[in-house]
Scaffold this motif. Structure first.
Motif, PDB file in Angstrom:
ATOM      1  N   VAL A 151       6.648  -3.417  -2.986  1.00 43.17           N
ATOM      2  CA  VAL A 151       5.574  -3.564  -2.744  1.00 43.17           C
ATOM      3  C   VAL A 151       5.673  -4.818  -4.078  1.00 43.17           C
ATOM      4  O   VAL A 151       7.251  -4.922  -4.964  1.00 43.17           O
ATOM      5  CB  VAL A 151       4.326  -2.325  -3.977  1.00 43.17           C
ATOM      6  CG1 VAL A 151       4.659  -1.589  -3.063  1.00 43.17           C
ATOM      7  CG2 VAL A 151       5.788  -2.001  -5.595  1.00 43.17           C
ATOM      8  N   VAL A 152       4.555  -5.431  -3.743  1.00 43.71           N
ATOM      9  CA  VAL A 152       5.510  -7.158  -4.985  1.00 43.71           C
ATOM     10  C   VAL A 152       4.924  -6.889  -6.430  1.00 43.71           C
ATOM     11  O   VAL A 152       3.214  -5.962  -6.665  1.00 43.71           O
ATOM     12  CB  VAL A 152       3.751  -7.755  -4.713  1.00 43.71           C
ATOM     13  CG1 VAL A 152       4.266  -9.810  -5.462  1.00 43.71           C
ATOM     14  CG2 VAL A 152       4.669  -8.625  -3.265  1.00 43.71           C
ATOM     15  N   ALA A 153       5.786  -7.117  -7.165  1.00 46.27           N
ATOM     16  CA  ALA A 153       5.685  -6.434  -8.888  1.00 46.27           C
ATOM     17  C   ALA A 153       4.488  -8.028  -9.871  1.00 46.27           C
ATOM     18  O   ALA A 153       4.001  -8.168 -10.056  1.00 46.27           O
ATOM     19  CB  ALA A 153       6.198  -6.318  -9.592  1.00 46.27           C
ATOM     20  N   ALA A 154       4.776  -9.972  -8.621  1.00 42.32           N
ATOM     21  CA  ALA A 154       4.708 -10.487  -9.214  1.00 42.32           C
ATOM     22  C   ALA A 154       4.852 -11.918  -7.921  1.00 42.32           C
ATOM     23  O   ALA A 154       6.174 -11.911  -7.467  1.00 42.32           O
ATOM     24  CB  ALA A 154       4.859 -11.264 -11.059  1.00 42.32           C
ATOM     25  N   SER A 155       3.999 -12.968  -8.363  1.00 43.40           N
ATOM     26  CA  SER A 155       4.482 -14.055  -7.631  1.00 43.40           C
ATOM     27  C   SER A 155       4.103 -14.862  -7.750  1.00 43.40           C
ATOM     28  O   SER A 155       2.906 -15.118  -8.785  1.00 43.40           O
ATOM     29  CB  SER A 155       3.685 -13.398  -5.447  1.00 43.40           C
ATOM     30  OG  SER A 155       2.738 -13.121  -6.196  1.00 43.40           O
ATOM     31  N   MET A 182       3.947 -15.293   3.109  1.00 41.04           N
ATOM     32  CA  MET A 182       5.024 -14.967   2.692  1.00 41.04           C
ATOM     33  C   MET A 182       5.313 -13.224   3.261  1.00 41.04           C
ATOM     34  O   MET A 182       6.630 -12.938   3.446  1.00 41.04           O
ATOM     35  CB  MET A 182       5.199 -15.312   1.298  1.00 41.04           C
ATOM     36  CG  MET A 182       4.849 -16.870   0.726  1.00 41.04           C
ATOM     37  SD  MET A 182       4.374 -17.293  -0.509  1.00 41.04           S
ATOM     38  CE  MET A 182       5.478 -16.227  -1.371  1.00 41.04           C
ATOM     39  N   ASP A 183       4.520 -12.610   3.498  1.00 40.58           N
ATOM     40  CA  ASP A 183       4.429 -11.094   3.365  1.00 40.58           C
ATOM     41  C   ASP A 183       5.966 -10.874   4.887  1.00 40.58           C
ATOM     42  O   ASP A 183       5.977 -10.422   4.690  1.00 40.58           O
ATOM     43  CB  ASP A 183       3.514 -10.314   3.321  1.00 40.58           C
ATOM     44  CG  ASP A 183       2.767 -10.016   2.455  1.00 40.58           C
ATOM     45  OD1 ASP A 183       3.430  -9.666   0.959  1.00 40.58           O
ATOM     46  OD2 ASP A 183       1.382  -9.820   1.752  1.00 40.58           O
ATOM     47  N   VAL A 184       4.552 -11.460   5.725  1.00 40.40           N
ATOM     48  CA  VAL A 184       5.143 -11.186   7.318  1.00 40.40           C
ATOM     49  C   VAL A 184       6.774 -12.194   7.335  1.00 40.40           C
ATOM     50  O   VAL A 184       7.712 -11.725   7.494  1.00 40.40           O
ATOM     51  CB  VAL A 184       4.417 -12.223   8.120  1.00 40.40           C
ATOM     52  CG1 VAL A 184       5.053 -12.410   9.236  1.00 40.40           C
ATOM     53  CG2 VAL A 184       3.137 -12.528   8.403  1.00 40.40           C
ATOM     54  N   THR A 186      -5.910 -12.235  11.478  1.00 42.06           N
ATOM     55  CA  THR A 186      -4.766 -12.199  12.504  1.00 42.06           C
ATOM     56  C   THR A 186      -3.351 -12.269  11.331  1.00 42.06           C
ATOM     57  O   THR A 186      -1.830 -11.587  12.090  1.00 42.06           O
ATOM     58  CB  THR A 186      -4.187 -13.984  12.568  1.00 42.06           C
ATOM     59  OG1 THR A 186      -5.682 -14.081  12.606  1.00 42.06           O
ATOM     60  CG2 THR A 186      -3.540 -14.434  13.450  1.00 42.06           C
ATOM     61  N   ARG A 187      -3.108 -12.450  10.528  1.00 39.86           N
ATOM     62  CA  ARG A 187      -2.355 -12.202   9.512  1.00 39.86           C
ATOM     63  C   ARG A 187      -1.655 -10.789   9.036  1.00 39.86           C
ATOM     64  O   ARG A 187      -0.845 -10.685   9.269  1.00 39.86           O
ATOM     65  CB  ARG A 187      -2.091 -12.612   8.470  1.00 39.86           C
ATOM     66  CG  ARG A 187      -2.021 -14.558   8.455  1.00 39.86           C
ATOM     67  CD  ARG A 187      -0.725 -14.929   8.871  1.00 39.86           C
ATOM     68  NE  ARG A 187      -1.245 -16.787   9.292  1.00 39.86           N
ATOM     69  CZ  ARG A 187      -0.424 -17.360  10.387  1.00 39.86           C
ATOM     70  NH1 ARG A 187       0.981 -16.951  10.903  1.00 39.86           N
ATOM     71  NH2 ARG A 187      -0.505 -18.477  10.509  1.00 39.86           N
ATOM     72  N   MET A 188      -2.724 -10.437   8.491  1.00 39.77           N
ATOM     73  CA  MET A 188      -2.108  -8.587   9.196  1.00 39.77           C
ATOM     74  C   MET A 188      -1.903  -8.378  10.295  1.00 39.77           C
ATOM     75  O   MET A 188      -0.861  -7.470   9.883  1.00 39.77           O
ATOM     76  CB  MET A 188      -4.084  -7.765   8.600  1.00 39.77           C
ATOM     77  CG  MET A 188      -4.438  -8.064   7.466  1.00 39.77           C
ATOM     78  SD  MET A 188      -3.280  -7.663   5.605  1.00 39.77           S
ATOM     79  CE  MET A 188      -2.418  -5.988   6.464  1.00 39.77           C
ATOM     80  N   ILE A 189      -2.586  -8.666  11.616  1.00 44.57           N
ATOM     81  CA  ILE A 189      -1.858  -7.479  12.592  1.00 44.57           C
ATOM     82  C   ILE A 189      -0.823  -8.399  13.018  1.00 44.57           C
ATOM     83  O   ILE A 189       0.322  -8.025  13.192  1.00 44.57           O
ATOM     84  CB  ILE A 189      -2.710  -8.529  14.099  1.00 44.57           C
ATOM     85  CG1 ILE A 189      -4.016  -8.441  13.940  1.00 44.57           C
ATOM     86  CG2 ILE A 189      -2.175  -7.932  14.824  1.00 44.57           C
ATOM     87  CD1 ILE A 189      -5.021  -8.358  14.385  1.00 44.57           C
ATOM     88  N   GLN A 190      -0.274  -9.616  12.102  1.00 44.64           N
ATOM     89  CA  GLN A 190       1.061 -10.186  12.383  1.00 44.64           C
ATOM     90  C   GLN A 190       1.933  -9.318  11.933  1.00 44.64           C
ATOM     91  O   GLN A 190       3.125  -8.862  11.615  1.00 44.64           O
ATOM     92  CB  GLN A 190       1.196 -11.795  12.426  1.00 44.64           C
ATOM     93  CG  GLN A 190       2.233 -12.080  12.689  1.00 44.64           C
ATOM     94  CD  GLN A 190       2.120 -13.324  12.274  1.00 44.64           C
ATOM     95  OE1 GLN A 190       1.273 -14.312  11.812  1.00 44.64           O
ATOM     96  NE2 GLN A 190       2.882 -14.724  12.493  1.00 44.64           N
ATOM     97  N   LEU A 191       1.346  -8.967  10.043  1.00 43.38           N
ATOM     98  CA  LEU A 191       2.142  -8.387   9.202  1.00 43.38           C
ATOM     99  C   LEU A 191       2.284  -7.129   9.669  1.00 43.38           C
ATOM    100  O   LEU A 191       3.493  -5.886   9.767  1.00 43.38           O
ATOM    101  CB  LEU A 191       1.685  -8.145   8.379  1.00 43.38           C
ATOM    102  CG  LEU A 191       2.603  -7.069   7.358  1.00 43.38           C
ATOM    103  CD1 LEU A 191       3.730  -7.602   6.689  1.00 43.38           C
ATOM    104  CD2 LEU A 191       1.173  -7.675   5.528  1.00 43.38           C
ATOM    105  N   THR A 192       1.957  -5.866  10.572  1.00 43.74           N
ATOM    106  CA  THR A 192       2.258  -5.341  10.738  1.00 43.74           C
ATOM    107  C   THR A 192       2.525  -4.897  12.094  1.00 43.74           C
ATOM    108  O   THR A 192       3.767  -4.107  12.299  1.00 43.74           O
ATOM    109  CB  THR A 192       0.201  -4.531  11.678  1.00 43.74           C
ATOM    110  OG1 THR A 192      -0.560  -5.039  10.159  1.00 43.74           O
ATOM    111  CG2 THR A 192       0.246  -3.042  11.795  1.00 43.74           C
ATOM    112  N   LYS A 193       2.475  -6.100  13.366  1.00 47.06           N
ATOM    113  CA  LYS A 193       3.418  -6.021  13.649  1.00 47.06           C
ATOM    114  C   LYS A 193       4.344  -6.089  13.367  1.00 47.06           C
ATOM    115  O   LYS A 193       6.256  -5.414  13.376  1.00 47.06           O
ATOM    116  CB  LYS A 193       3.630  -7.275  15.160  1.00 47.06           C
ATOM    117  CG  LYS A 193       3.931  -7.343  15.777  1.00 47.06           C
ATOM    118  CD  LYS A 193       3.714  -8.095  16.553  1.00 47.06           C
ATOM    119  CE  LYS A 193       5.138  -8.430  18.489  1.00 47.06           C
ATOM    120  NZ  LYS A 193       5.783 -10.105  18.337  1.00 47.06           N
TER     121      LYS A 193
END
Length: 181
Positions: free
Chosen positions: A78-82, A53-55, A2-9
């Motif tokens: 791109v994420v380097a660190a979190s 957080m990506d969204v 679900t979150r991947m779909i949300q991120l894509t949108k």
């Protein structure tokens, strides 16, 4: 999923830019905890926080009208660190407010803070060190990205909070001056 779909949108069909939004102003994203976010203990899995957080970071770029600008340059994040700190668990169907803000940048990365709240109660905080790359894989100077995304962006980064600066050094993402030879 679900979150991947949300991120894509959020990335391919971003929300409208917020007129007058400054690069250093917070961006808010409201999300609902779904069954797919839960782990075996029936609270939100730590990986789901990162996907949320990506969204929210994509929404921050959208608020600045940044996707078309980045695309025109061929730049992408791109994420380097979190890192994450958790205080209260998110529960099924909680309405979560995720506040995302740019804290500052150096010559390597941008530093972003993302705070999770439910009904104005602090639940978790994440820090992200992000890079922007060109189509050829080259690193883009963060000050160039901030200038592109924020029409009002300061030339110099604000001073990072001490704890964020210490974290950046500890995980080796902070800019290092060239060693005197």
């Amino acid at each position: 999923m679900t979150r991947m779909i949300q991120l894509t949108k959020a990335s391919l069909l971003p929300r409208r830019a917020v007129p007058g939004r400054g690069a250093l102003e917070p961006s808010t994203t409201t999300l609902r905890v779904h069954p797919g976010d839960l782990d075996l203990y029936f609270h939100v899995n730590n990986g789901s926080y990162l996907q949320m957080m990506d969204v929210a970071r994509s929404n921050m770029i959208a608020d600045l009208g940044g996707f078309s600008r980045l695309h025109a340059k061929g730049w992408y994040p791109v994420v380097a660190a979190s890192t994450m700190t958790y205080k209260r668990s998110l529960q099924l169907f909680d309405k979560v407010t995720l506040t995302t803000r740019l804290l500052g940048w150096d010559r390597r990365v941008v530093y972003i803070e993302q705070v999770f709240t439910v009904a104005d109660r602090f639940c978790a905080r994440g820090w992200v060190a992000g890079r922007f790359l060109g189509k050829d894989g080259s690193r883009i100077d963060p000050s160039d990205v901030v200038a592109l995304l924020g029409d009002d962006a300061p030339v110099e980064s604000p001073a990072l909070p001490d704890d964020v600066a210490a974290w950046a050094r500890a995980v080796d993402v902070a800019h290092r001056e060239a060693a005197a030879g």
